[in-house]
Design an enzyme around this catalytic site. Structure first.
Site, PDB file in Angstrom:
ATOM      1  N   ASP A  33       0.858  -1.201   0.000  1.00  0.00           N
ATOM      2  CA  ASP A  33       0.000   0.000   0.000  1.00  0.00           C
ATOM      3  C   ASP A  33       0.889   1.244   0.000  1.00  0.00           C
ATOM      4  OD1 ASP A  33      -0.438  -0.852   3.424  1.00  0.00           O
ATOM      5  OD2 ASP A  33       0.652   0.927   2.743  1.00  0.00           O
ATOM      6  N   CYS A  75       5.619  -7.525 -21.694  1.00  0.00           N
ATOM      7  CA  CYS A  75       6.729  -6.615 -22.073  1.00  0.00           C
ATOM      8  C   CYS A  75       7.200  -5.744 -20.916  1.00  0.00           C
ATOM      9  CB  CYS A  75       6.305  -5.737 -23.269  1.00  0.00           C
ATOM     10  SG  CYS A  75       5.142  -4.416 -22.844  1.00  0.00           S
ATOM     11  N   ASN A  91       4.562  -5.589  18.130  1.00  0.00           N
ATOM     12  CA  ASN A  91       3.513  -6.496  17.670  1.00  0.00           C
ATOM     13  C   ASN A  91       2.558  -6.740  18.836  1.00  0.00           C
ATOM     14  OD1 ASN A  91       2.101  -8.821  16.604  1.00  0.00           O
ATOM     15  ND2 ASN A  91       3.848  -9.121  15.217  1.00  0.00           N
ATOM     16  N   PRO A  92       1.237  -6.736  18.579  1.00  0.00           N
ATOM     17  CA  PRO A  92       0.316  -7.017  19.698  1.00  0.00           C
ATOM     18  C   PRO A  92       0.345  -8.497  20.094  1.00  0.00           C
ATOM     19  CG  PRO A  92      -0.930  -6.617  17.690  1.00  0.00           C
ATOM     20  CD  PRO A  92       0.487  -6.325  17.385  1.00  0.00           C
ATOM     21  N   HIS A 144       8.335  -5.599  -1.591  1.00  0.00           N
ATOM     22  CA  HIS A 144       7.409  -6.504  -2.279  1.00  0.00           C
ATOM     23  C   HIS A 144       6.559  -5.773  -3.316  1.00  0.00           C
ATOM     24  CE1 HIS A 144       7.716  -9.407   1.403  1.00  0.00           C
ATOM     25  NE2 HIS A 144       8.776  -9.444   0.618  1.00  0.00           N
TER      26      HIS A 144
HETATM   27  N1  APR Z   1       0.067  -3.430  15.097  1.00  0.00           N
HETATM   28  C1  APR Z   1       1.203  -4.149  14.909  1.00  0.00           C
HETATM   29  N2  APR Z   1       1.214  -5.423  14.449  1.00  0.00           N
HETATM   30  C2  APR Z   1       0.013  -5.983  14.183  1.00  0.00           C
HETATM   31  C3  APR Z   1      -1.219  -5.309  14.353  1.00  0.00           C
HETATM   32  C4  APR Z   1      -1.152  -3.967  14.835  1.00  0.00           C
HETATM   33  N3  APR Z   1      -2.265  -3.240  15.028  1.00  0.00           N
HETATM   34  N4  APR Z   1      -2.220  -6.158  14.004  1.00  0.00           N
HETATM   35  C5  APR Z   1      -1.645  -7.320  13.616  1.00  0.00           C
HETATM   36  N5  APR Z   1      -0.303  -7.224  13.740  1.00  0.00           N
HETATM   37  C6  APR Z   1       0.726  -8.231  13.441  1.00  0.00           C
HETATM   38  C7  APR Z   1       0.257  -9.662  13.515  1.00  0.00           C
HETATM   39  O1  APR Z   1       0.359 -10.148  14.850  1.00  0.00           O
HETATM   40  C8  APR Z   1       1.290 -10.341  12.596  1.00  0.00           C
HETATM   41  O2  APR Z   1       2.450 -10.730  13.340  1.00  0.00           O
HETATM   42  O3  APR Z   1       1.113  -8.031  12.108  1.00  0.00           O
HETATM   43  C9  APR Z   1       1.682  -9.235  11.620  1.00  0.00           C
HETATM   44  C10 APR Z   1       1.174  -9.460  10.207  1.00  0.00           C
HETATM   45  O4  APR Z   1       1.790 -10.613   9.719  1.00  0.00           O
HETATM   46  P1  APR Z   1       1.450 -11.115   8.240  1.00  0.00           P
HETATM   47  O5  APR Z   1      -0.017 -11.103   8.013  1.00  0.00           O
HETATM   48  O6  APR Z   1       2.243 -12.388   8.064  1.00  0.00           O
HETATM   49  O7  APR Z   1       2.044  -9.982   7.306  1.00  0.00           O
HETATM   50  P2  APR Z   1       3.556  -9.729   6.932  1.00  0.00           P
HETATM   51  O8  APR Z   1       4.484 -10.128   8.039  1.00  0.00           O
HETATM   52  O9  APR Z   1       3.637  -8.337   6.446  1.00  0.00           O
HETATM   53  O10 APR Z   1       3.773 -10.722   5.687  1.00  0.00           O
HETATM   54  C11 APR Z   1       5.017 -10.574   5.008  1.00  0.00           C
HETATM   55  O11 APR Z   1       4.309 -12.137   3.376  1.00  0.00           O
HETATM   56  O12 APR Z   1       2.650 -12.966   2.242  1.00  0.00           O
HETATM   57  C12 APR Z   1       3.731 -12.173   2.086  1.00  0.00           C
HETATM   58  O13 APR Z   1       4.107 -10.434   0.556  1.00  0.00           O
HETATM   59  C13 APR Z   1       3.361 -10.781   1.682  1.00  0.00           C
HETATM   60  O14 APR Z   1       4.430  -8.749   2.426  1.00  0.00           O
HETATM   61  C14 APR Z   1       3.801  -9.934   2.872  1.00  0.00           C
HETATM   62  C15 APR Z   1       4.812 -10.833   3.567  1.00  0.00           C
END
Ligand code: APR
Length: 255
Positions: free
Chosen positions: A103, A129, A220-221, A118
């Site tokens: 985003d 192309c 991280n929560p 990513h």
């Molecule tokens: N604040 C902080 N962290 C949060 C919140 C919040 N409000 N809400 C959720 N989380 C945490 C979750 O606990 C989790 O550990 O965000 C994390 C999201 O993890 P994923 O869904 O695995 O996303 P991400 O780590 O960005 O994935 C990495 O994987 O699938 C590929 O390309 C995709 O960029 C992505 C990559």
């Protein structure tokens, strides 16, 4: 727990890296990657849709999913975490924002030169192309059910236009990876915000920073396993980032 020594490390840092995952955008209403997909998409496994095979097998289904995600981003607003990260740039000599997110909420909160490991929902290109394609900002493209949309065709070669994101099995953009890796290896403080840390090579960056002696902080929560040398701030990104800036820099408005 934000200790005074951690606050001091951030205040004294010469180069800070902020590394974000989907959790940084969660409070903007953007589902994280591994949240159970909602509504229209709950029957799909994201890992099955985010592949070039999925796109070639069913371009309209794959394109529809990305358009659904793009429109959620267009309707979303940056949250407190994005704004705190943007403010941090004016508090330290050098800040590098490296994101796994596709985003543009960091940019819309004011962060500059964001490194997208990513790719981005806003930079589609021809699958054949490679010519860049400009998408309409209007949300008129989503038909009623929102699930299948015929991808646009490339104006140069009529190939399908694909999302500008990195799919599983694809290489990261060369420039983004080298900038992100160099920053991780040079920084004094590395803030890893809202990522499950399970997708490589992106997940390697905090380890590289730690190996170079940086102070590594995970926000991280969810309960998060970290090594004894790392810091863990349990809580939502917006709350923890705003607390961290307050502890480190006080409530003084940016001069
Ligand atoms: N604040 C902080 N962290 C949060 C919140 C919040 N409000 N809400 C959720 N989380 C945490 C979750 O606990 C989790 O550990 O965000 C994390 C999201 O993890 P994923 O869904 O695995 O996303 P991400 O780590 O960005 O994935 C990495 O994987 O699938 C590929 O390309 C995709 O960029 C992505 C990559």
């Amino acid at each position: 727990m934000i200790t005074s020594s951690l606050a001091e490390r951030l205040r004294e840092a010469q180069h800070v890296v902020v590394f974000t995952g989907a959790g940084a955008s969660a409070e903007s209403g953007i589902p994280t990657f591994r949240d159970a997909l909602t509504g229209l998409w709950e029957r799909f496994d994201p890992a099955q849709l985010a592949t070039s095979d999925a796109f070639r097998a069913d371009p309209s289904l794959c394109w529809g999913w990305y358009e659904w995600r793009r429109h959620k981003v267009l309707q979303a607003q940056p949250n407190g975490a994005h704004f705190a990260i943007a403010e941090l740039a004016s508090r330290v000599p050098k800040l590098t924002v490296v994101t796994q997110n596709v985003d543009d909420l960091h940019e819309r909160a004011g962060s500059q030169n964001v490194v997208h490991l990513h790719g981005s929902l806003h930079s589609p290109r021809c699958i054949d192309c490679g010519q860049a394609h400009t998408l309409s900002l209007a949300s008129d493209a989503l038909p009623g059910d929102g699930s299948r949309i015929e991808p646009p065709r490339c104006s140069a070669c009529s190939g399908y236009v694909r999302p500008g994101v990195v799919w599983f099995g694809e290489m990261l953009p060369e420039g983004a990876w080298s900038v992100g890796l160099a920053a991780a290896e040079e920084c004094d403080v590395f803030l890893s915000i809202g990522t499950s840390g399970i997708v490589y090579p992106a997940a390697e960056l905090p380890l590289r920073a730690l190996g170079r002696g940086a102070t590594v902080v995970h926000i991280n929560p969810a309960q998060f396993k970290v090594s004894s040398q790392e810091h863990f701030l349990q809580g939502p990104a917006s709350v923890m980032m705003q607390s961290l800036l307050r502890e480190a820099f006080g409530d003084h408005p940016v001069s």
